[in-house]
Design an enzyme around this catalytic site. Structure first.
Site, mmCIF file in Angstrom:
data_model
loop_
_atom_site.group_PDB
_atom_site.id
_atom_site.type_symbol
_atom_site.label_atom_id
_atom_site.label_comp_id
_atom_site.label_asym_id
_atom_site.label_seq_id
_atom_site.Cartn_x
_atom_site.Cartn_y
_atom_site.Cartn_z
ATOM 1 N N HIS A 103 0.850 -1.194 0.000
ATOM 2 C CA HIS A 103 0.000 0.000 0.000
ATOM 3 C C HIS A 103 0.885 1.244 0.000
ATOM 4 C CE1 HIS A 103 -2.877 3.026 1.394
ATOM 5 N NE2 HIS A 103 -3.835 2.209 0.987
ATOM 6 N N GLU A 175 -3.946 2.242 -7.158
ATOM 7 C CA GLU A 175 -4.265 3.346 -6.256
ATOM 8 C C GLU A 175 -3.353 4.525 -6.579
ATOM 9 O OE1 GLU A 175 -3.343 2.780 -2.165
ATOM 10 O OE2 GLU A 175 -1.308 2.164 -2.636
#
Length: 260
Positions: A103, A175
């Site tokens: 992430h 993302e």
């Protein structure tokens, strides 16, 4: 054309509570309609047991709806003197099926390089977990028209370290860093362009993987923009941050994915 089941994965980050898990499952049991989409909850490690208890308690009420559990991170090591870390086997023992890898917040705040991410990816698969690999470009990289270059590099490191079939059991989440937690989402067209690139890139390694891998979009997804995002041909659902903490809005995203 492959039939890829949509997924909505809720990343609680360092938020949530046992009460939130109970609230979510109470609504899941009455509102989720079918198994046309997969729902994954990724709470902080301390709340994995709370989510697992709710999964067990509501198994009959869920009536076959696919609600799974995932983790937000794992160690690249199997065991040892790594204070504060959690291994893949520990997550597997806790009932996890998925784990988020790479992430942007982990890469930025904790210095996780692409090499470390690739090692964690391998550790997840070694212990029977499906990695949700996050890739994405920064705002300056997009402005410099380096989006595809950055994402290709992040994918290629995983392939180089784990082999051409690395993504046979994996999920990718695009993302864009400039959209994560900012309230500014990529447009459906921007998301589709990058997702199509990712699929094409993986198809060059394995046509089967390229066609069948699920690619999620993450970055300020809300009930107001989810339908347009999820309707894109190469967008297979979302990796959801803040909205996953609101049971009503998160359930709305699940319903949108089920009808996508």
């Amino acid at each position: 054309m492959a039939l890829r089941r949509p997924m909505v994965a809720g990343n609680w980050k360092m938020n949530g509570s046992a009460q939130l898990a109970q609230e979510l499952f109470k609504k899941f049991a009455t509102k989720l309609q079918n198994d046309s989409a997969e729902v994954v909850l990724c709470p902080p490690t301390i709340y994995l047991e709370s989510v697992r208890q709710q999964l067990d308690a509501n198994k009959e009420a869920l009536n076959g709806c696919l609600v799974r559990m995932g983790a937000q991170n794992l160690s690249q090591h199997d065991f040892g003197a790594y204070t504060g870390e959690v291994s893949g086997q520990m997550l597997k023992d806790s009932g996890c099926r998925y784990v988020i890898i790479g992430h942007s917040e982990r890469r930025r705040m904790y210095g996780e390089t692409s090499d470390i991410v690739a090692e964690k990816f391998a550790a997840a698969q070694k212990h029977g977990l499906t990695p949700i690999l996050c890739v994405g470009e920064s705002g300056p990289a997009r402005e410099a028209r380096r989006t595809f270059e950055v994402i290709a590099e992040e994918l290629d490191v995983v392939i180089e370290k784990n082999g051409t079939m690395a993504f046979d059991n994996a999920i990718i989440a695009y993302e864009p860093l400039w959209a994560v937690g900012t309230g500014k989402s990529a447009t459906p067209e921007q998301a589709q362009e990058v997702h199509a690139f990712i699929r094409k890139r993986l198809s060059e390694v394995s046509p089967f993987i390229g066609e069948n891998i699920r690619i999620l979009y993450g970055g300020s997804v809300t009930p107001s923009n989810a339908a347009d995002l999820f309707a894109q041909p190469d967008v297979d659902g979302g990796l959801i941050g803040g909205v996953s903490l609101n049971s009503t809005e998160f359930l709305s995203l699940c319903s949108i994915a089920m009808s996508a």
